[in-house]
Scaffold this active site. Structure first.
Site, mmCIF file in Angstrom:
data_model
loop_
_atom_site.group_PDB
_atom_site.id
_atom_site.type_symbol
_atom_site.label_atom_id
_atom_site.label_comp_id
_atom_site.label_asym_id
_atom_site.label_seq_id
_atom_site.Cartn_x
_atom_site.Cartn_y
_atom_site.Cartn_z
ATOM 1 N N LYS A 1 0.074 4.287 -0.240
ATOM 2 C CA LYS A 1 -0.549 5.488 0.334
ATOM 3 C C LYS A 1 -0.287 6.686 -0.599
ATOM 4 O O LYS A 1 -0.301 6.516 -1.815
ATOM 5 C CB LYS A 1 -0.048 5.720 1.762
ATOM 6 N N SER B 1 3.167 -2.399 10.503
ATOM 7 C CA SER B 1 4.616 -2.489 10.738
ATOM 8 C C SER B 1 5.239 -3.814 10.288
ATOM 9 O O SER B 1 6.134 -4.347 10.949
ATOM 10 C CB SER B 1 4.934 -2.226 12.213
ATOM 11 N N GLY C 1 2.326 1.921 11.052
ATOM 12 C CA GLY C 1 3.355 2.963 10.978
ATOM 13 C C GLY C 1 4.068 3.176 12.313
ATOM 14 O O GLY C 1 4.769 4.174 12.487
ATOM 15 N N HIS D 1 -9.712 1.599 5.107
ATOM 16 C CA HIS D 1 -8.429 1.704 5.803
ATOM 17 C C HIS D 1 -8.600 2.634 7.004
ATOM 18 O O HIS D 1 -9.361 3.599 6.947
ATOM 19 C CB HIS D 1 -7.361 2.253 4.850
ATOM 20 N N GLU E 1 -6.885 4.931 8.153
ATOM 21 C CA GLU E 1 -6.626 6.355 7.878
ATOM 22 C C GLU E 1 -7.861 7.019 7.261
ATOM 23 O O GLU E 1 -8.146 8.180 7.529
ATOM 24 C CB GLU E 1 -5.388 6.496 6.969
ATOM 25 N N ASN F 1 0.867 -1.186 0.000
ATOM 26 C CA ASN F 1 0.000 0.000 0.000
ATOM 27 C C ASN F 1 0.902 1.234 0.000
ATOM 28 O O ASN F 1 1.502 1.561 1.014
ATOM 29 C CB ASN F 1 -0.892 -0.024 1.261
ATOM 30 N N GLU G 1 -5.831 -4.944 10.688
ATOM 31 C CA GLU G 1 -4.737 -4.015 10.947
ATOM 32 C C GLU G 1 -4.976 -3.303 12.281
ATOM 33 O O GLU G 1 -5.742 -2.324 12.332
ATOM 34 C CB GLU G 1 -4.679 -2.952 9.846
HETATM 35 P P1 PGA Z 1 2.695 0.119 7.787
HETATM 36 O O1 PGA Z 1 1.239 0.446 7.193
HETATM 37 O O2 PGA Z 1 3.153 -1.172 7.165
HETATM 38 O O3 PGA Z 1 3.543 1.303 7.381
HETATM 39 O O4 PGA Z 1 2.549 -0.007 9.263
HETATM 40 C C1 PGA Z 1 0.286 -0.565 6.995
HETATM 41 C C2 PGA Z 1 -0.983 0.005 6.446
HETATM 42 O O5 PGA Z 1 -1.364 1.138 6.812
HETATM 43 O O6 PGA Z 1 -1.654 -0.628 5.626
#
Ligand code: PGA
Length: 258
Positions: free
Chosen positions: A15, A216, A176, A98, A100, A13, A170
């Protein structure tokens, strides 16, 4: 639950990262590195990159998709994008819900449910993201929150439709953050999600549906997740931005050979 061999899917992903030049060099570097992988590899890219990335991936087994869409077919929705536009540009899947988007753009389970239905109608495979906050886990509300998300987002879908969806668990506190959930936590939570799907849609559907882990993920922690029976793949954010790092996740079995 019946034993079922499910495919392993590794989803990158991006982003809001990469220009077309950057995406070109990423793909040029990635493809030779992962040519022998037995896994399904998906890349969720920004809207502007769907078409060029789909074209450069044409001869490969890597699948391109989007990170969001609107539930309407078209109309006065400035700044939004429709599922049929994504499909037209070459997308084959779409990430929906997601954390976010839920947090920053206030997306509800009901809205995500409408998007899932529209994505399926546009022949886009939905990747539905679910997950709890740190406070929710600390106050032992994880099961309640995930149940609400799963029942709300999968409302009125048929078994066949649910079987087409990838669910990405997740935990929000792991995204992150630099520290993932332990594989025990990820496996146990994903197992509970599968049990819940079994209660709503039946044993067969629960055994078929792919549930992946995200938060992560790095080359160093890939094995611990993919060794678990209920974890069918990974959703990778930050570590999918470098072709070398992403390829190490995809090739983790080879990386283990001394
Ligand atoms: P990350 O993000 O691997 O940077 O923790 C995962 C995600 O938001 O799908």
């Amino acid at each position: 639950m019946p034993d079922q061999k499910r495919a392993v899917t590794i989803v990158g992903n991006w982003k809001m990262h990469k220009t077309s030049e950057e995406s070109k060099s990423f793909i040029k570097e990635l493809l030779p590195l992962i040519k022998d992988t037995p896994f399904k590899v998906y890349l969720a890219v920004p809207y502007t990159l769907i078409k060029p990335v789909a074209e450069s991936l044409e001869e490969s087994h890597v699948v391109v998709g989007a990170q969001n869409m609107n539930d309407a077919d078209e109309g006065a929705f400035t700044g939004e994008i429709a599922g049929k536009m994504l499909a037209d540009a070459g997308a084959r899947f779409v990430i929906l819900g997601h954390s976010e988007r839920r947090k920053i753009f206030d997306e509800s389970n009901d809205f995500i449910n409408k998007k899932i239905k529209k994505a399926l109608a546009c022949h886009l495979q939905p990747i539905l993201c679910i997950g709890e906050t740190f406070d929710e886990r600390e106050s032992e509300k994880t099961d309640v929150v995930l149940k609400e998300q799963l029942t709300g987002c999968l409302k009125d879908l048929s078994e066949e439709e649910v079987e087409k969806i990838i669910i990405a668990y997740e935990p929000i506190w792991a995204i992150g953050a630099g520290f993932p959930a332990t594989s025990d936590v990820a496996e146990a939570t994903i197992y509970s999600c599968r049990k819940l799907i079994e209660q709503i849609f039946g044993k067969e559907t629960a055994a078929k549906v792919s549930i992946i882990y995200g938060g992560s993920v790095k080359p160093e922690n890939t094995k611990q997740f993919l060794d678990r029976p209920n974890i069918d793949g990974l959703l990778v954010g930050g570590a999918s931005l470098s072709a070398e790092t992403f390829s190490k996740i995809i090739n983790y079995q080879e990386e283990l050979v001394p």
